[in-house]
Design an enzyme around this catalytic site. Structure first.
Site, PDB file in Angstrom:
ATOM      1  N   ASN A  55       0.876  -1.171   0.000  1.00 33.43           N
ATOM      2  CA  ASN A  55       0.000   0.000   0.000  1.00 33.43           C
ATOM      3  C   ASN A  55       0.912   1.219   0.000  1.00 33.43           C
ATOM      4  OD1 ASN A  55      -1.831   2.018   0.460  1.00 33.43           O
ATOM      5  ND2 ASN A  55      -2.715   1.104   2.307  1.00 33.43           N
ATOM      6  N   ARG A  89      -2.422  -2.048  -3.617  1.00 30.74           N
ATOM      7  CA  ARG A  89      -3.654  -1.298  -3.383  1.00 30.74           C
ATOM      8  C   ARG A  89      -3.666  -0.051  -4.277  1.00 30.74           C
ATOM      9  NH1 ARG A  89      -5.072   3.110   1.053  1.00 30.74           N
ATOM     10  NH2 ARG A  89      -7.276   3.279   0.593  1.00 30.74           N
ATOM     11  N   HIS A 101     -13.001   2.646  -0.054  1.00 30.46           N
ATOM     12  CA  HIS A 101     -12.986   1.613   1.014  1.00 30.46           C
ATOM     13  C   HIS A 101     -13.640   0.314   0.545  1.00 30.46           C
ATOM     14  CE1 HIS A 101     -13.268   5.249   3.949  1.00 30.46           C
ATOM     15  NE2 HIS A 101     -11.993   4.887   3.834  1.00 30.46           N
ATOM     16  N   LEU A 147     -16.220   3.367   9.504  1.00 30.07           N
ATOM     17  CA  LEU A 147     -16.087   4.664  10.171  1.00 30.07           C
ATOM     18  C   LEU A 147     -14.683   4.794  10.758  1.00 30.07           C
ATOM     19  CD1 LEU A 147     -19.554   4.679  12.033  1.00 30.07           C
ATOM     20  CD2 LEU A 147     -19.040   5.347   9.670  1.00 30.07           C
ATOM     21  N   GLY A 148     -13.862   5.551  10.084  1.00 28.32           N
ATOM     22  CA  GLY A 148     -12.493   5.781  10.552  1.00 28.32           C
ATOM     23  C   GLY A 148     -12.153   7.234  10.329  1.00 28.32           C
ATOM     24  N   GLY A 208     -11.270   8.422   7.583  1.00 29.15           N
ATOM     25  CA  GLY A 208     -12.161   8.580   6.437  1.00 29.15           C
ATOM     26  C   GLY A 208     -13.322   7.612   6.657  1.00 29.15           C
ATOM     27  N   ARG A 264     -12.474  15.918   6.601  1.00 33.38           N
ATOM     28  CA  ARG A 264     -13.206  16.171   5.343  1.00 33.38           C
ATOM     29  C   ARG A 264     -14.644  16.538   5.626  1.00 33.38           C
ATOM     30  NH1 ARG A 264     -11.672  10.635   2.580  1.00 33.38           N
ATOM     31  NH2 ARG A 264      -9.862  10.489   3.911  1.00 33.38           N
ATOM     32  N   PHE A 298     -11.656  10.953  17.255  1.00 35.29           N
ATOM     33  CA  PHE A 298     -12.877  10.803  18.042  1.00 35.29           C
ATOM     34  C   PHE A 298     -12.610  10.603  19.531  1.00 35.29           C
ATOM     35  CE2 PHE A 298     -16.820  10.404  15.401  1.00 35.29           C
ATOM     36  CZ  PHE A 298     -16.273  11.039  14.298  1.00 35.29           C
ATOM     37  N   ILE A 338     -13.250   4.001  14.323  1.00 38.18           N
ATOM     38  CA  ILE A 338     -14.383   4.497  15.113  1.00 38.18           C
ATOM     39  C   ILE A 338     -15.453   3.398  15.258  1.00 38.18           C
ATOM     40  CG2 ILE A 338     -16.227   6.216  15.197  1.00 38.18           C
ATOM     41  CD1 ILE A 338     -14.301   7.963  13.360  1.00 38.18           C
ATOM     42  N   GLY A 339     -15.765   2.764  14.142  1.00 43.25           N
ATOM     43  CA  GLY A 339     -16.809   1.728  14.166  1.00 43.25           C
ATOM     44  C   GLY A 339     -16.491   0.598  15.125  1.00 43.25           C
ATOM     45  N   GLU A 340     -15.201   0.262  15.238  1.00 48.81           N
ATOM     46  CA  GLU A 340     -14.807  -0.861  16.097  1.00 48.81           C
ATOM     47  C   GLU A 340     -14.620  -0.461  17.557  1.00 48.81           C
ATOM     48  OE1 GLU A 340     -11.375  -2.871  14.351  1.00 48.81           O
ATOM     49  OE2 GLU A 340     -12.227  -2.552  12.365  1.00 48.81           O
ATOM     50  N   ASN A 341     -14.353   0.836  17.794  1.00 50.52           N
ATOM     51  CA  ASN A 341     -13.912   1.245  19.136  1.00 50.52           C
ATOM     52  C   ASN A 341     -14.776   2.250  19.868  1.00 50.52           C
ATOM     53  OD1 ASN A 341     -11.240  -0.147  19.326  1.00 50.52           O
ATOM     54  ND2 ASN A 341     -10.916   1.004  17.438  1.00 50.52           N
ATOM     55  N   GLU A 344      -8.440  -5.062   5.128  1.00 50.30           N
ATOM     56  CA  GLU A 344      -8.342  -4.723   3.708  1.00 50.30           C
ATOM     57  C   GLU A 344      -7.190  -5.461   3.034  1.00 50.30           C
ATOM     58  OE1 GLU A 344      -8.792  -0.588   5.274  1.00 50.30           O
ATOM     59  OE2 GLU A 344      -9.621  -0.222   3.288  1.00 50.30           O
TER      60      GLU A 344
HETATM   61  P1  AMP Z   1      -8.925   4.464  11.072  1.00 49.55           P
HETATM   62  O1  AMP Z   1      -8.869   5.532  10.002  1.00 49.55           O
HETATM   63  O2  AMP Z   1      -9.793   3.321  10.727  1.00 49.55           O
HETATM   64  O3  AMP Z   1      -7.553   4.055  11.557  1.00 49.55           O
HETATM   65  O4  AMP Z   1      -9.641   5.158  12.338  1.00 49.55           O
HETATM   66  C1  AMP Z   1      -8.992   6.148  13.060  1.00 49.55           C
HETATM   67  C2  AMP Z   1      -9.950   6.827  13.999  1.00 49.55           C
HETATM   68  O5  AMP Z   1     -10.620   5.880  14.864  1.00 49.55           O
HETATM   69  C3  AMP Z   1      -9.198   7.705  14.946  1.00 49.55           C
HETATM   70  O6  AMP Z   1      -8.981   8.959  14.362  1.00 49.55           O
HETATM   71  C4  AMP Z   1     -10.085   7.765  16.138  1.00 49.55           C
HETATM   72  O7  AMP Z   1     -10.962   8.859  15.955  1.00 49.55           O
HETATM   73  C5  AMP Z   1     -10.931   6.509  16.101  1.00 49.55           C
HETATM   74  N1  AMP Z   1     -10.692   5.661  17.281  1.00 49.55           N
HETATM   75  C6  AMP Z   1     -11.437   5.654  18.385  1.00 49.55           C
HETATM   76  N2  AMP Z   1     -10.980   4.767  19.271  1.00 49.55           N
HETATM   77  C7  AMP Z   1      -9.903   4.198  18.741  1.00 49.55           C
HETATM   78  C8  AMP Z   1      -8.984   3.208  19.202  1.00 49.55           C
HETATM   79  N3  AMP Z   1      -9.103   2.633  20.397  1.00 49.55           N
HETATM   80  N4  AMP Z   1      -7.993   2.878  18.390  1.00 49.55           N
HETATM   81  C9  AMP Z   1      -7.867   3.444  17.168  1.00 49.55           C
HETATM   82  N5  AMP Z   1      -8.706   4.381  16.689  1.00 49.55           N
HETATM   83  C10 AMP Z   1      -9.717   4.771  17.471  1.00 49.55           C
END
Ligand code: AMP
Length: 397
Positions: free
Chosen positions: A7, A90, A179, A208-209, A211, A240, A283, A331-334, A385
């Protein structure tokens, strides 16, 4: 079979070597500051982390170092490069040029050059990554795996913008989404986890991250997605804006003395929850600020949650029902509060969250968060991914 997943970014390069028998990464890592002084490689294997600090003037230097680490006596996981069966790259945007995963050859690389502008930050980097691998591993089979492929099944009424149809044909301006590998992975995992045939399911996948994008997956194929011609569209994101009336951009550019290019940079880098809150794009920071009484942080979170909920409702309408909502990515996972706010008030659709299950800490496995009497399953599924890229590459090479 072992697949190397690459990637490449403009100054970075992430990699995983995946053993397809177990579908596990046997080594992973990344190079930073390619082309800038102070290059660094971080490599994880055998449960250890290895760091190499050395200048990496080009992507070819970075790939060379990655391969050196993969066969290194201590940090390595293979005895020679011959053990790498193929490489999957990727690629963020395919435009109309590529509908699916494609083998790297001269024609494919010519097309890649033609669609560089579709993702000016990412696509040129992918080309650098491919060329670097071709230089260091001549003859190795390689595949281009596109973030947009999974969305190629969208019907015209979902993917087209209401612009002059001739302009769509001439310039290929339409919704492409992003995505795709993540949406594809979690939709497939949802069906597998629920022991259901994906062809029978109506799934909303919420990636939800930093992006964020949301997709409607009906019968295993994507019928709509929230991101658009570029990843700027859809829900508000870390930095964004998400959807905005385009006339407001012209107005803002005039008021702030920005060119259109500067306006787009503003919308990509300074807006979203960062812009609304004035606190952070992360977040975790927003939740902490909200807890401390920061009204704008609370507003940014409310706007994000409200927008996500609207997409869940819209996609339920588009699919004629809803069986599963999947939350994935950072965000979706945490973030239980987001899952709670997005699903709250959707009882009329048969969505009922179990608050106790929702509060559980993410342990990297799939969890069913739905209440016992919920008609719709609410799942948290860690995305992967790289594994999708490896699977697609293995299938083709
Ligand atoms: P991603 O782009 O999928 O890596 O998501 C990143 C975003 O997930 C971060 O900017 C945080 O806002 C949110 N986030 C919330 N809790 C966690 C966590 N425990 N670990 C990683 N990301 C988190």
């Amino acid at each position: 079979m072992k697949i190397l997943v690459i990637n490449a970014g403009s100054s970075s390069l992430k990699y995983q070597l995946i053993n397809m028998e177990t579908e596990e990464a046997i080594a992973k890592g990344g190079c930073e500051r390619i082309g800038i002084a102070g290059g660094k490689l971080t490599h994880k294997a055998h449960g250890e982390t290895f760091v190499v600090e050395q200048d990496l003037p080009t992507h070819t230097d970075a790939i060379s170092l990655v391969l050196k680490m993969l066969v290194d006596q201590k940090a390595g996981v293979i005895s020679s490069m011959d053990e790498i069966d193929a490489v999957g790259h990727r690629v963020v945007a395919s435009g109309e040029a590529f509908k699916k995963t494609t083998l790297v050859d001269e024609r494919a690389m010519e097309l890649m050059e033609e669609i560089k502008d579709l993702a000016p930050l990412h696509n040129p980097a992918a080309i650098l990554g491919v060329n670097a691998c071709r230089a260091v591993m001549p003859g190795k089979k390689m595949a281009l795996v596109f973030d947009t492929s999974f969305h190629q099944t969208m019907p015209d009424h979902a993917k087209l913008y209401a612009i002059d149809y001739e302009d769509y044909k001439k310039y290929q301006v339409r919704r492409y989404g992003a995505h795709g590998t993540s949406h594809k992975f979690v939709a497939g995992e949802a069906a597998r986890y629920l022991k259901r045939d994906i062809k029978e399911l109506k799934i909303v996948t919420c990636h939800l991250g930093n992006g964020s994008s949301i997709s409607a997956v009906k019968g295993g194929v994507c019928i709509d997605t929230s991101m658009g011609f570029t990843p700027l569209a859809g829900v508000p994101m870390g930095t964004r804006s998400g959807d905005i009336d385009v006339a407001a951009i012209d107005y803002l550019c005039e008021k702030k003395g920005m060119t259109m290019q500067e306006g787009l940079t503003y919308l990509n880098k300074k807006c979203g929850v960062l812009g609304v809150s004035g606190v952070s794009s992360d977040f975790r920071d927003l939740e902490a600020a909200k807890a401390a009484g920061n009204g704008r942080a609370a507003l940014a979170l409310d706007m994000f949650n409200y927008s996500c909920k609207k997409y869940v409702g819209a996609y339920s309408a588009a699919m004629g029902g809803l069986d599963v909502i999947v939350f994935t990515a950072g965000i979706g996972e945490n973030t239980p509060a987001v899952r709670k706010a997005v699903t709250d008030g959707l009882e009329y659709l048969g969505v009922k969250l179990d608050d106790e299950k929702n509060a559980l800490k993410n342990d990297g496995t799939i969890h069913d968060l739905s209440a016992q009497d919920s008609k719709v399953k609410i799942l948290v599924i860690p995305t992967n991914e790289e594994l999708v890229i490896a699977r697609e590459t293995a299938a083709l090479c």
